[in-house]
Design a protein around this motif. Sequence first.
Motif, PDB file in Angstrom:
ATOM      1  N   THR A  15       0.388   2.029  -0.567  1.00  0.00           N
ATOM      2  CA  THR A  15       1.329   1.483   0.401  1.00  0.00           C
ATOM      3  C   THR A  15       0.518   1.057   1.625  1.00  0.00           C
ATOM      4  N   THR A  72      -0.216  19.473  -4.013  1.00  0.00           N
ATOM      5  CA  THR A  72       0.124  19.038  -2.649  1.00  0.00           C
ATOM      6  C   THR A  72      -0.306  17.592  -2.434  1.00  0.00           C
ATOM      7  N   LYS A  75       1.988  15.234  -4.302  1.00  0.00           N
ATOM      8  CA  LYS A  75       3.267  15.090  -3.598  1.00  0.00           C
ATOM      9  C   LYS A  75       3.132  14.105  -2.434  1.00  0.00           C
ATOM     10  N   LEU A  76       2.070  14.249  -1.639  1.00  0.00           N
ATOM     11  CA  LEU A  76       1.832  13.324  -0.531  1.00  0.00           C
ATOM     12  C   LEU A  76       1.602  11.904  -1.038  1.00  0.00           C
ATOM     13  N   LYS A  78       2.910  10.516  -3.696  1.00  0.00           N
ATOM     14  CA  LYS A  78       4.216   9.946  -4.057  1.00  0.00           C
ATOM     15  C   LYS A  78       5.043   9.626  -2.822  1.00  0.00           C
ATOM     16  N   GLU A  79       4.973  10.481  -1.813  1.00  0.00           N
ATOM     17  CA  GLU A  79       5.794  10.298  -0.614  1.00  0.00           C
ATOM     18  C   GLU A  79       5.255   9.239   0.340  1.00  0.00           C
ATOM     19  N   LYS A  80       3.917   9.093   0.407  1.00  0.00           N
ATOM     20  CA  LYS A  80       3.324   8.258   1.454  1.00  0.00           C
ATOM     21  C   LYS A  80       2.391   7.155   0.952  1.00  0.00           C
ATOM     22  N   TRP A  81       1.424   7.535   0.104  1.00  0.00           N
ATOM     23  CA  TRP A  81       0.260   6.685  -0.095  1.00  0.00           C
ATOM     24  C   TRP A  81       0.349   5.684  -1.228  1.00  0.00           C
ATOM     25  N   SER A  83       2.467   3.049  -3.858  1.00  0.00           N
ATOM     26  CA  SER A  83       3.689   2.348  -4.265  1.00  0.00           C
ATOM     27  C   SER A  83       3.885   2.518  -5.771  1.00  0.00           C
TER      28      SER A  83
END
Length: 101
Positions: A15, A72, A75-76, A78-81, A83
């Motif tokens: 992203t 961890t 998870k980050l 998928k949530e932030k980095w 697309s």
Amino acid sequence: MKPPYYAVIFTSKQTQYVKGYSEMAQIMKSLAKKQPGFIDIESSRSEIGITVSYWETLEAIKNWKENLDHQTAQKLGKEKWYSWYTVRICKVEKEYSFQSS
């Protein structure tokens, strides 16, 4: 590396939010190197990132995926980095290479 062994091929598209990504990638690389069954890792990033890690067994790969620090980071990711990303696990039965002198 002497075959047979396994390759985990991780391809991804980032992203626009990349704050903290490089630091986490370095931490994960260092942590992976300490895992039983780890062999090596290669990585490249331009439009699409490709990281290939090499492992002695499928169990070693499973244990790495279940590592709490790695979870961890996943998870980050998928949530932030990321697309999107794709993970492929392959058995390497033969290898050869070339290196100019």
